[in-house]
Design an enzyme around this catalytic site. Structure first.
Site, short mmCIF file in Angstrom:
data_model
loop_
_atom_site.label_atom_id
_atom_site.label_comp_id
_atom_site.label_asym_id
_atom_site.label_seq_id
_atom_site.Cartn_x
_atom_site.Cartn_y
_atom_site.Cartn_z
N GLU A 187 2.84 100.83 -44.14
CA GLU A 187 1.93 101.59 -43.28
C GLU A 187 1.36 100.68 -42.20
O GLU A 187 1.11 99.50 -42.45
CB GLU A 187 0.78 102.17 -44.11
N GLU A 244 -6.30 110.18 -40.91
CA GLU A 244 -6.86 110.32 -42.25
C GLU A 244 -8.32 109.88 -42.21
O GLU A 244 -8.66 108.91 -41.53
CB GLU A 244 -6.08 109.46 -43.24
#
Length: 312
Positions: free
Chosen positions: A116, A227
Site C-alpha cells: 500500500e 479511508e
C-alpha cells in the site's frame, strides 16, 4: 494548474550518496501507541470489504470510498491529489492510497497480503496533523506481520531523495492550486520484488517477494481511494474529513481526486483497468464519482465531511 508535491525536508538539505533519509522515531511517538506491539501497525479488519463477513473486531469503524478492480495484476498506478483534511482526534486518520492485494477471502483472512502507498493525516502515528507520504504491507491480514513505513524490517528503501513518512511541502486548496503525487507500484519480473516509484522518476524502494505468500506472484485486487477511521466519540459519527472534506460531485478544485489510473497486466502492459466499480461504506458521509476522459484517463473524485444532517 496541478503541481507535483515536494517534501519539506528537501528545503534544508540532501542526503549524501549511498545513504537514505529516515524519519526519527521519538519516545513520545511510541508512548502515543496503545502498546509497543501495535506501534506502527494498522488494526485487524483494515482491508476494504464491500460485503463484510461479520462485525469488525475493533471498536473503531473504517469508512471507505474506493474504486475496485479484480483480476490478475503485476502493478497499478495513479496520480493522487493531496489535501490536509481535518481529523477529529489523534486516534483517527484520513488517507488516500493505492492497495494491491491477494488472498482475500474476508477482511481479516490470514492469507490477505497487501502492499500500500499514498498519503495520510494521523497524529497518533506522527505526532501532528500534517499530511505525510506513507507505505504499508502485511502478509497475514494485518495480524502480526507488516507495518507503516520503515517501522519494522520489510521494505527496502533505496532512494536518497525521498523520505517515507515525511511531511509534504504543499497541499491543495479549495479554488486554488492543486498538488498531487504520481504513485506507481509494480512487480519486477526478474526478482519478483514489488517496487514503489513516485513523481514518475524516483524509485523509492521495494518490498521483497520473500515477505509474501499469496502476493508472491500476482495481485488479484487493486483498490484506489480514501479511508478514514471513526471512533464515534460521544456516540456520534466523527467529523473527520476524507480527501478535501468536500463531496465528489463538487468536482475539480473542491473535491479530492485520483487520475490517470492504470494497472499492469500479467503481460507487463500498463493500461486502464476494466470492470472497475465504486464502493462507498457510508455514502451520506463520504462518496466517490468515477469517470473517464482524454486528459485524465480513468479517474474519480472522492471525499466528504463526515458528520452532517444525513450522516450521524
Amino acid at each position: 494548474k496541478s503541481n507535483v508535491v515536494t517534501q519539506l525536508w528537501r528545503t534544508i538539505g540532501r542526503c549524501p550518496k549511498n545513504s537514505i533519509p529516515i524519519i526519527r522515531t521519538r519516545r513520545e511517538d511510541i508512548l502515543q501507541a496503545k502498546s509497543i506491539r501495535t506501534y506502527g501497525k494498522k488494526e485487524p479488519n483494515s482491508f476494504p470489504q464491500p460485503k463484510p463477513d461479520n462485525k469488525p473486531r475493533t471498536k473503531t469503524a473504517h469508512s471507505y470510498s474506493i474504486l475496485i478492480t479484480k483480476g490478475r495484476f503485476h502493478g497499478a498506478k495513479a496520480t493522487i491529489s493531496l489535501w490536509k483534511p481535518y481529523v477529529q482526534t489523534l486516534r483517527e486518520f484520513s488517507l488516500g492510497q493505492i492497495w494491491l492485494a491477494s488472498g482475500i477471502s474476508n477482511s481479516h483472512s490470514p492469507d490477505t497480503n497487501t502492499v500500500e502507498a499514498g498519503w495520510q493525516v494521523y497524529k497518533g502515528l506522527y505526532g501532528d496533523y500534517n499530511p505525510r507520504y506513507f507505505i504499508y504491507w502485511t502478509a497475514d491480514g494485518y495480524q502480526d506481520t507488516g507495518c507503516y513505513n520503515l517501522k519494522c524490517p520489510g521494505f527496502v528503501h533505496v532512494s536518497k531523495d525521498f523520505a517515507i513518512g515525511a511531511t509534504v511541502g504543499h497541499v491543495s486548496s479549495v479554488g486554488g492550486a492543486q498538488y498531487q503525487i504520481p504513485t506507481s507500484i509494480w512487480r519486477d519480473t526478474r526478482s519478483g520484488h514489488w517496487w514503489l516509484k513516485v513523481y514518475d522518476k524516483i524509485f523509492v524502494g521495494y518490498w521483497p517477494s520473500s515477505l509474501f505468500t499469496t502476493l508472491k506472484d500476482v495481485a488479484t485486487d487493486v483498490h484506489w481511494g480514501g479511508e478514514i477511521t471513526n471512533n464515534r466519540d460521544g456516540s456520534k459519527h466523527t467529523t473527520t474529513n476524507m480527501g478535501s472534506g468536500h463531496f465528489a460531485e463538487e468536482g475539480y478544485e473542491k473535491a479530492s481526486y485520483f487520475k490517470n489510473i492504470e494497472i499492469v497486466d500479467e503481460g507487463e502492459f500498463m493500461k486502464p483497468p476494466v470492470g472497475t466499480y465504486p464502493f462507498m461504506s457510508e455514502e451520506n458521509c463520504y462518496n466517490i464519482k468515477p469517470g473517464t476522459d482524454n486528459h485524465w484517463g480513468t479517474y474519480f473524485f472522492f471525499g466528504g465531511p463526515g458528520r452532517n444532517a444525513k450522516c450521524k
